[in-house]
Structure formats: C-alpha cells, structure tokens
Design a protein around this motif. Structure first.
Motif, PDB file in Angstrom:
ATOM      1  N   ASP A 162      -1.291 -42.804  10.671  1.00 31.70           N
ATOM      2  CA  ASP A 162      -0.465 -41.690  10.210  1.00 31.70           C
ATOM      3  C   ASP A 162      -1.320 -40.454   9.941  1.00 31.70           C
ATOM      4  OD1 ASP A 162      -1.694 -43.040   8.126  1.00 31.70           O
ATOM      5  OD2 ASP A 162      -0.096 -42.609   6.680  1.00 31.70           O
ATOM      6  N   LYS A 163      -2.516 -40.646   9.392  1.00 30.99           N
ATOM      7  CA  LYS A 163      -3.410 -39.516   9.142  1.00 30.99           C
ATOM      8  C   LYS A 163      -3.959 -38.957  10.448  1.00 30.99           C
ATOM      9  CE  LYS A 163      -4.941 -40.377   4.397  1.00 30.99           C
ATOM     10  NZ  LYS A 163      -6.119 -40.419   3.504  1.00 30.99           N
ATOM     11  N   LEU A 164      -4.265 -39.836  11.382  1.00 34.39           N
ATOM     12  CA  LEU A 164      -4.766 -39.384  12.676  1.00 34.39           C
ATOM     13  C   LEU A 164      -3.725 -38.514  13.381  1.00 34.39           C
ATOM     14  CD1 LEU A 164      -6.405 -42.716  13.859  1.00 34.39           C
ATOM     15  CD2 LEU A 164      -7.628 -40.650  13.218  1.00 34.39           C
ATOM     16  N   GLN A 165      -2.475 -38.974  13.301  1.00 32.82           N
ATOM     17  CA  GLN A 165      -1.398 -38.218  13.940  1.00 32.82           C
ATOM     18  C   GLN A 165      -1.174 -36.884  13.240  1.00 32.82           C
ATOM     19  OE1 GLN A 165       1.860 -40.988  13.825  1.00 32.82           O
ATOM     20  NE2 GLN A 165       0.970 -42.314  15.399  1.00 32.82           N
ATOM     21  N   TYR A 175     -11.060 -41.840  18.457  1.00 35.29           N
ATOM     22  CA  TYR A 175     -10.690 -42.937  17.556  1.00 35.29           C
ATOM     23  C   TYR A 175     -11.901 -43.840  17.300  1.00 35.29           C
ATOM     24  CZ  TYR A 175      -5.576 -42.337  17.290  1.00 35.29           C
ATOM     25  OH  TYR A 175      -4.308 -41.886  17.032  1.00 35.29           O
ATOM     26  N   GLY A 176     -12.602 -44.156  18.394  1.00 31.04           N
ATOM     27  CA  GLY A 176     -13.748 -45.045  18.268  1.00 31.04           C
ATOM     28  C   GLY A 176     -14.853 -44.454  17.418  1.00 31.04           C
ATOM     29  N   LYS A 177     -15.095 -43.164  17.574  1.00 37.98           N
ATOM     30  CA  LYS A 177     -16.142 -42.510  16.808  1.00 37.98           C
ATOM     31  C   LYS A 177     -15.798 -42.495  15.321  1.00 37.98           C
ATOM     32  CE  LYS A 177     -19.066 -38.379  16.793  1.00 37.98           C
ATOM     33  NZ  LYS A 177     -19.375 -37.088  17.455  1.00 37.98           N
ATOM     34  N   LEU A 178     -14.543 -42.218  15.012  1.00 39.86           N
ATOM     35  CA  LEU A 178     -14.112 -42.219  13.616  1.00 39.86           C
ATOM     36  C   LEU A 178     -14.146 -43.622  13.032  1.00 39.86           C
ATOM     37  CD1 LEU A 178     -11.144 -39.702  13.959  1.00 39.86           C
ATOM     38  CD2 LEU A 178     -13.255 -39.312  12.656  1.00 39.86           C
ATOM     39  N   LYS A 179     -13.777 -44.621  13.833  1.00 40.84           N
ATOM     40  CA  LYS A 179     -13.793 -46.007  13.383  1.00 40.84           C
ATOM     41  C   LYS A 179     -15.195 -46.432  12.971  1.00 40.84           C
ATOM     42  CE  LYS A 179     -12.154 -50.271  12.941  1.00 40.84           C
ATOM     43  NZ  LYS A 179     -11.211 -50.657  11.863  1.00 40.84           N
ATOM     44  N   VAL A 197     -10.126 -41.208   7.244  1.00 44.04           N
ATOM     45  CA  VAL A 197      -9.025 -41.763   8.041  1.00 44.04           C
ATOM     46  C   VAL A 197      -9.160 -43.273   8.226  1.00 44.04           C
ATOM     47  CG1 VAL A 197      -8.533 -39.613   9.254  1.00 44.04           C
ATOM     48  CG2 VAL A 197     -10.263 -41.170  10.178  1.00 44.04           C
ATOM     49  N   ILE A 198     -10.000 -43.886   7.413  1.00 45.11           N
ATOM     50  CA  ILE A 198     -10.182 -45.341   7.464  1.00 45.11           C
ATOM     51  C   ILE A 198      -9.710 -45.930   6.141  1.00 45.11           C
ATOM     52  CG2 ILE A 198     -11.849 -47.226   7.624  1.00 45.11           C
ATOM     53  CD1 ILE A 198     -13.554 -45.477   9.397  1.00 45.11           C
TER      54      ILE A 198
END
Length: 312
Positions: A162-165, A175-179, A197-198
């Motif tokens: 929801d935060k990513l969106q 997404y992978g970098k943030l993960k 965002v995690i």
C-alpha cells in the motif's frame, strides 16, 4: 520448522518407546534435517517416519551414554545408501570422535560423503551461519553432557504494497532494492528508503533441546525465553530421590525449568520404561499442573514450531 521424535525412551528400548533420538526438520528453511542424539535402532525408526537420512546435515550428541549414541554407525552408513553425498558434521563431548572412528574402522565401513567431528571443549557457540546460531551449555549428569539452544535469525519484514503504491513505485527492480533495505529516488525527486516501506521483521524461533540432566543452572540459561523446550522427564515426582541419585529429572523438575526460564511450550521425553501408557499420562498431568503448555512426546510424534506475531 518441525520436531519429529524417533525415540522417547530412557536407558533401554521398550515395545512402546525406542531410545533417544530427535529430528529437527529444517527442510523449508535450509533443505536439511538436524538430528539430536542417536540411540540404538534410530535408522530403523527413521524408516517408519517421513525423515530422510540422506538429507541429514548435522548430528548433535548430548552425551556418550549408549542410549544416546549407539545408533550412530547405522545412521551414518544408511545415509550413504539413501543418497546422502553432502558433508555431515557431528558435534558432541570429548570421546565422540574416537567412538565414530573406531566403529567405522573396525566394521570397514565406507561412507559416500565426508564427515567432520567437532568435540566440544567448552560452552558457547557451536555453529553460526546466515540462518541459525546453535549454543551449547553444560548440564548436570553423571558424565559430561550438553544441551543445545537453536536460535533462528529474524526474517526481514514484507514490503508494504500500500505504501509502495502510494509513492507510485512500479513493480520491478525497485521493489528488490527496497526489499534489501536500499533507497531509491523517484522521478519527482522523492527519496524512498527501504526501512519506510518494509514491515516489522519476523522474529526467529528458539528451540532448546536438553540432554539428560537434573535441575541445574545450565538448563535454565539455555531455556531462557525459548519458544519450545524439550526436557527429559525420566521419573515421576514420587521418585525424586531416585532422579537425584542418577542425575535425572522428574516431570515436575522439567516444568519448573520451563516456568523459571520463561519458556513457552514444554515437551517431555526420555521416559522410563516403568511408565507405560497410564503412568506416562500421569507424568504429563504432573507437569501441566505447574506448566499448562506441556506435551508428552511419543515415538513418531511431530510438533510444528509456530512463528509468533510481532507483538508476542
């Protein structure tokens, strides 16, 4: 993570309980099994379970009494026959290496894989990698005996979609970098950090498996805050003097350790053959009066170790 009991008896096998052996199923976590103690007949017990000896990665021995290690030669050779070709490491007190080398040498056994025997000289971390840390501490028994504390590392939290969106971040490499905990800069100049965002990390589980012991400080240290404690309960409380004489525990001793250490689930094992079905149930009831979250292990019984929610 799941515990499967291959043998739950004390001293000598009976028709209902084989001597001690316990498997920690880590197939989902690392594609392998870890075994704790290996009494006589363990390879036969494995045949009646879902355990695959070919996937055995580590074998931890608590002490060198026969009901805890006489099954090692058979398990090692069966592992070869069942497709095991990856390295296997054994951990245990001084003397374990001589026992293994003598048994394999005298019987002219040939293994299809390399083995390493690590003899424990002192308490502390036994093995440590990216997924688990295992710590050993001395217990109080007639011979040198260790208990093991297995701690799973915390898992990273999930991405909060929801935060990513809300940031308008498209699915893909970002997404992978943030993960991984990194940061990204959006087209509008906004910098988004992974920590924002995690979700909350998933707490790792802690399982403690003790060897033979009477109530002692080492058991309390190992069991502190454990999710699951596997503790011997050789005798009922009315045989406390006999338990002390042989450096064993009663069911009440086990419950006392679980309570004082703040452990969660207590599992009783290493049950004397004098306690058949009704007698064993009495051991369970004694422990549950002090520590309600207690189970009595049976041969081939399994216990799934659940994950706790972040607020537990």
């Amino acid at each position: 993570m799941e515990l499967t009991f291959l043998g739950t008896g004390a001293g000598m096998p009976s028709k209902r309980r084989n001597v001690t052996s316990l498997m920690l199923n880590l197939m989902p976590e690392r594609g392998s099994y870890w075994m704790f103690d290996c009494g006589e007949g363990t390879q036969h017990q494995a045949l009646h379970s879902t355990v695959k000896l070919g996937k055995l990665e580590k074998l931890f021995i608590t002490h060198l009494h026969g009901d805890h290690l006489y099954g090692i030669p058979g398990v090692l050779t069966s592992r070869s026959y069942q497709g095991g070709d990856t390295p296997l490491t054994l951990y245990g007190p001084r003397g374990l290496k001589a026992f293994v080398e003598t048994a394999l040498g005298v019987s002219d056994a040939h293994l299809a894989y390399p083995i390493t025997v690590v003899e424990l000289e002192e308490e502390g971390v036994v093995c440590d990698d990216e997924s688990f840390t295992v710590t050993a501490a001395r217990l109080e028994h007639r011979v040198e005996c260790f208990g093991y504390r297995i701690v799973e590392r915390d898992l990273p939290g999930k991405l909060l979609t929801d935060k990513l969106q809300a940031y308008g971040i498209p699915k893909g490499p970002l997404y992978g970098k943030l993960k991984e905990g990194g940061s990204v800069q959006l087209e509008n100049g906004t910098i988004v950090h992974g920590r924002d965002v995690i979700g909350t990390p998933v707490r790792g589980r802690t399982v403690v498996i003790l060897g033979d012991t009477k109530y002692c400080e080492g058991a309390l240290r190992l069991a502190h805050g454990a999710d699951v404690l596997v503790h011997e309960a050789t005798f009922a409380q009315n045989r406390q003097e006999l338990a002390l004489a042989y450096d064993h525990s009663t069911s009440v001793d086990a419950a006392r350790v679980a309570n004082e250490a703040g452990a969660g689930t207590l599992i009783l094992t290493h049950i004397s053959s004098r306690y058949q079905e009704e007698g064993a149930d009495a051991l369970l009831r004694e422990a549950q009066e002090l520590h309600p979250d207690t189970h009595l292990a049976q041969d081939f019984w399994s216990y799934h170790v659940p994950r706790k929610s972040p607020n537990q």
